[in-house]
Design a protein around this motif. Structure first.
Motif: not given
Length: 88
Positions: A16-17, A19-25, A28-31, A35-42
Protein backbone atom coordinates in the motif's frame (compact mmCIF):
# COMPACT_ATOMS: atom_id res chain seq x y z
CA UNK A 1 17.53 -0.62 19.87
CA UNK A 2 20.88 -1.70 18.50
CA UNK A 3 21.02 -3.90 15.42
CA UNK A 4 23.39 -6.79 16.12
CA UNK A 5 23.82 -10.51 15.43
CA UNK A 6 21.29 -11.39 18.15
CA UNK A 7 18.33 -9.81 16.38
CA UNK A 8 16.36 -10.32 13.20
CA UNK A 9 16.37 -7.09 11.20
CA UNK A 10 13.69 -7.40 8.51
CA UNK A 11 12.99 -5.11 5.55
CA UNK A 12 9.19 -5.04 5.60
CA UNK A 13 7.21 -3.45 2.78
CA UNK A 14 3.46 -2.92 2.84
CA UNK A 15 2.57 -2.70 -0.87
CA UNK A 16 0.00 0.00 0.00
CA UNK A 17 3.01 2.31 0.49
CA UNK A 18 3.98 2.16 -3.20
CA UNK A 19 2.79 4.77 -5.72
CA UNK A 20 -0.34 4.05 -7.70
CA UNK A 21 1.72 3.86 -10.91
CA UNK A 22 3.48 0.80 -9.49
CA UNK A 23 0.81 -0.85 -7.40
CA UNK A 24 -2.95 -0.92 -7.88
CA UNK A 25 -3.45 -4.42 -6.52
CA UNK A 26 -3.91 -3.25 -2.93
CA UNK A 27 -6.84 -2.32 -0.74
CA UNK A 28 -5.66 1.28 -0.26
CA UNK A 29 -4.18 2.63 -3.51
CA UNK A 30 -1.70 5.40 -2.69
CA UNK A 31 -1.31 8.26 -5.20
CA UNK A 32 1.38 9.86 -2.99
CA UNK A 33 3.24 6.67 -2.21
CA UNK A 34 6.92 5.97 -2.60
CA UNK A 35 8.51 5.61 -6.01
CA UNK A 36 10.67 2.78 -7.28
CA UNK A 37 13.79 4.93 -6.80
CA UNK A 38 12.83 5.74 -3.21
CA UNK A 39 12.18 2.07 -2.51
CA UNK A 40 15.60 1.06 -3.82
CA UNK A 41 17.28 3.83 -1.82
CA UNK A 42 15.70 2.33 1.30
CA UNK A 43 16.70 -1.18 0.21
CA UNK A 44 20.33 -0.12 -0.38
CA UNK A 45 20.39 1.55 3.05
CA UNK A 46 19.03 -1.63 4.62
CA UNK A 47 21.59 -3.77 2.75
CA UNK A 48 24.38 -1.51 3.99
CA UNK A 49 23.33 -2.01 7.59
CA UNK A 50 22.95 -5.78 7.29
CA UNK A 51 26.28 -6.07 5.48
CA UNK A 52 28.11 -3.97 8.07
CA UNK A 53 26.62 -6.06 10.91
CA UNK A 54 27.26 -9.36 9.07
CA UNK A 55 23.53 -10.19 9.03
CA UNK A 56 21.60 -12.03 6.36
CA UNK A 57 19.09 -9.67 4.71
CA UNK A 58 15.46 -10.68 5.28
CA UNK A 59 12.55 -9.13 3.42
CA UNK A 60 8.78 -9.37 3.51
CA UNK A 61 6.26 -7.79 1.18
CA UNK A 62 2.65 -7.64 2.31
CA UNK A 63 -0.84 -6.46 1.41
CA UNK A 64 -0.88 -7.41 -2.28
CA UNK A 65 -4.18 -8.65 -3.69
CA UNK A 66 -4.08 -9.90 -7.30
CA UNK A 67 -7.88 -9.65 -7.44
CA UNK A 68 -7.50 -5.85 -7.50
CA UNK A 69 -4.92 -5.87 -10.30
CA UNK A 70 -5.50 -4.69 -13.86
CA UNK A 71 -6.18 -7.15 -16.64
CA UNK A 72 -2.57 -6.74 -17.76
CA UNK A 73 -1.35 -7.67 -14.25
CA UNK A 74 0.53 -4.36 -14.03
CA UNK A 75 0.94 -4.46 -10.25
CA UNK A 76 2.13 -8.04 -10.07
CA UNK A 77 4.57 -7.42 -12.92
CA UNK A 78 5.89 -4.33 -11.12
CA UNK A 79 6.30 -6.25 -7.90
CA UNK A 80 7.98 -9.15 -9.71
CA UNK A 81 10.55 -6.82 -11.27
CA UNK A 82 11.14 -5.15 -7.88
CA UNK A 83 11.73 -8.54 -6.25
CA UNK A 84 14.06 -9.55 -9.06
CA UNK A 85 16.16 -6.42 -8.57
CA UNK A 86 16.22 -6.94 -4.81
CA UNK A 87 17.65 -10.45 -5.03
CA UNK A 88 20.22 -9.66 -7.73
Amino acid sequence: LEVNEDCAFVFSLDADALKTELMEAVSAVNPRGISRDQLFSLWKFYQGITHSKNLRPLAGIYEVNPLYDTISAKSIRSLSSILYEMIN
